[in-house]
Design an enzyme around this catalytic site. Structure first.
Site, PDB file in Angstrom:
ATOM      1  N   GLY A  17       0.802  -1.112  -0.105  1.00 32.92           N
ATOM      2  CA  GLY A  17       0.172  -0.049   0.089  1.00 32.92           C
ATOM      3  C   GLY A  17       0.836   1.335  -0.104  1.00 32.92           C
ATOM      4  N   GLY A  19       0.891   4.282   0.942  1.00 30.68           N
ATOM      5  CA  GLY A  19       1.236   5.202   2.169  1.00 30.68           C
ATOM      6  C   GLY A  19       2.106   4.346   3.184  1.00 30.68           C
ATOM      7  NE  ARG A  59       5.183  -3.537  -4.659  1.00 28.22           N
ATOM      8  CZ  ARG A  59       4.022  -3.570  -4.478  1.00 28.22           C
ATOM      9  NH1 ARG A  59       3.578  -3.350  -3.478  1.00 28.22           N
ATOM     10  NH2 ARG A  59       3.270  -4.006  -5.350  1.00 28.22           N
ATOM     11  CB  CYS A 125      -6.573  -2.481  -4.181  1.00 27.56           C
ATOM     12  SG  CYS A 125      -4.813  -3.057  -3.739  1.00 27.56           S
ATOM     13  CG  ASP A 194       0.030   2.434  -6.060  1.00 27.02           C
ATOM     14  OD1 ASP A 194      -0.878   1.694  -5.770  1.00 27.02           O
ATOM     15  OD2 ASP A 194       1.168   1.729  -5.217  1.00 27.02           O
ATOM     16  CG  ASN A 204      -4.989   2.186  -7.156  1.00 29.78           C
ATOM     17  OD1 ASN A 204      -4.225   2.047  -6.379  1.00 29.78           O
ATOM     18  ND2 ASN A 204      -6.393   1.532  -7.020  1.00 29.78           N
ATOM     19  CE  LYS A 205      -2.387  -4.268  -6.607  1.00 28.93           C
ATOM     20  NZ  LYS A 205      -0.952  -4.707  -6.917  1.00 28.93           N
TER      21      LYS A 205
HETATM   22  C1  RUB Z   1      -1.786  -1.357  -3.425  1.00 31.33           C
HETATM   23  C2  RUB Z   1      -2.829  -0.281  -4.246  1.00 31.33           C
HETATM   24  C3  RUB Z   1      -3.751   0.761  -3.177  1.00 31.33           C
HETATM   25  C4  RUB Z   1      -2.638   1.921  -3.317  1.00 31.33           C
HETATM   26  C5  RUB Z   1      -3.095   3.012  -2.397  1.00 31.33           C
HETATM   27  O1  RUB Z   1      -1.183  -2.167  -4.208  1.00 31.33           O
HETATM   28  O2  RUB Z   1      -2.639  -0.450  -5.136  1.00 31.33           O
HETATM   29  O3  RUB Z   1      -4.773   0.824  -4.010  1.00 31.33           O
HETATM   30  O4  RUB Z   1      -1.437   1.654  -2.938  1.00 31.33           O
HETATM   31  O5  RUB Z   1      -2.968   2.507  -1.053  1.00 31.33           O
HETATM   32  P1  RUB Z   1      -0.106  -3.238  -3.397  1.00 31.33           P
HETATM   33  P2  RUB Z   1      -3.085   3.381   0.251  1.00 31.33           P
HETATM   34  O6  RUB Z   1      -0.822  -3.995  -2.455  1.00 31.33           O
HETATM   35  O7  RUB Z   1       0.467  -3.931  -4.622  1.00 31.33           O
HETATM   36  O8  RUB Z   1       1.051  -2.407  -2.666  1.00 31.33           O
HETATM   37  O9  RUB Z   1      -4.334   4.409   0.222  1.00 31.33           O
HETATM   38  O10 RUB Z   1      -3.086   2.521   1.317  1.00 31.33           O
HETATM   39  O11 RUB Z   1      -1.735   4.139  -0.034  1.00 31.33           O
END
Ligand code: RUB
Length: 313
Positions: A17, A19, A59, A125, A194, A204-205
């Site tokens: 994720g 963040g 990543r 996601c 992302d 994003n995902k």
């Molecule tokens: C996670 C993903 C989330 C964004 C935003 O992908 O696509 O939608 O990272 O997340 P992965 P957040 O599981 O491959 O890391 O709002 O928590 O930053």
């Protein structure tokens, strides 16, 4: 946490994720700085640069990662001793982590204003920022229902349905390919991001772009919840956001794949949703149309076209 351990956890997606990745990386930089035993400023800076490069390489897609690392590394500029540098890194990292958490809370507050009592929301996601909007609306007493996708191949949807279930929110769990079957029951799609480019495209995902297209066709608003540090300044220079391709064993068992020599398994972890399929981007400083992405990059992150221009002078 140790530097290499954090890097490995980000790479293997134990920490995932955008963040969380950003906060863990700056936390690891801070701890790495504190543990360096040299009193030589040049070797301290060298080691910090190597640490930053290692983390950024884990990543490639989440722009939050280089943005966060750069913010913290910039605090080293002008440090005259190792102790001064360590103090600067600690202050910058702690401040980033705190403001990142506050940003998610603000996004929750602002995003919830776009959710009405009785709304059915679809999410994809597992995004802290998207969930903040949904959970805040629920806490405000709005009766909401959620459709959450499975999210092949890594099943992040399980994390999402656990969080929704724990909050007592009525949730429907669907396979990714069922989105079109239910889109007419949905009032609003909310996902995280992302990365967001200068032209407002949202990375994003994998699967987000298909969902956005489906939502667009059904005239269902597509809302993206993203902290401002997910906007990518270098896209002004035409830099592309690298789409991470993960190992194919995540999609198809390696032994099965080995028996199919003519089959190439592809596993992109993210996709790009063009700005025209995004209705609103909810950030911690306000909800904007994607066409305003450049203003966030210029006015909030401080990277106007002129800033880049200076680098060429
Ligand atoms: C996670 C993903 C989330 C964004 C935003 O992908 O696509 O939608 O990272 O997340 P992965 P957040 O599981 O491959 O890391 O709002 O928590 O930053």
């Amino acid at each position: 946490m140790l530097l290499n351990e954090t890097a490995e956890k980000i790479r293997s997606m134990e920490i995932r994720g955008a963040g969380r990745i950003a906060r863990s990386a700056v936390g690891a930089l801070r701890d790495h700085a504190a543990g360096l035993e040299t009193s030589d400023t040049a070797s301290f800076l060298r080691s910090m640069k190597e640490a930053a490069d290692l983390l950024v390489a884990t990543r490639p897609t989440a722009v939050s990662l280089p943005n966060a690392v750069q913010t913290v590394m910039r605090s080293l500029e002008g440090a005259k001793s190792v102790d001064e540098a360590k103090a600067a890194i600690k202050a910058a990292a702690d401040s980033f982590i705190l403001s990142s958490k506050h940003a998610v809370e603000w996004i929750g507050e602002i995003g919830a204003r776009h959710i009405s009592d009785g709304d059915v929301i679809l999410t994809h996601c597992n995004s802290e920022a998207a969930l903040a909007c949904i959970l805040t609306a629920h806490r405000e007493g709005k009766a909401i229902e959620v459709f959450a996708t499975e999210v092949r191949p890594r099943n992040q949807g399980l994390l999402t349905i656990r969080a929704l279930n724990d909050a007592g929110i009525q949730t429907n769990f669907i396979v990714d390919s069922a989105v079109r079957s239910y889109i007419n029951d949905v009032d609003l799609v909310i996902t995280g991001a992302d990365a967001i480019t200068v032209n407002g495209a949202v990375v994003n995902k994998i699967g987000t772009a298909q969902i956005a297209l489906t939502a667009h066709e059904a005239r269902t608003p597509m809302v993206v919840a993203a902290e401002t540090y997910k906007f990518a300044p270098r896209t002004i220079l035409g830099e592309r956001i690298a789409i991470e391709e993960r190992e194919t064993g995540e999609v198809l068992d390696r032994r099965i794949a080995a028996g199919l020599p003519h089959v190439r398994v592809r596993n992109p972890a993210f996709d790009v949703t063009p700005a025209r399929y995004v209705d609103l981007i909810v950030t911690e400083i306000g909800a904007i149309p994607p066409a305003m992405a450049y203003m966030i990059i210029r006015d909030h992150l401080g990277w106007g076209i002129g800033e880049f221009h200076k680098a060429f002078e």
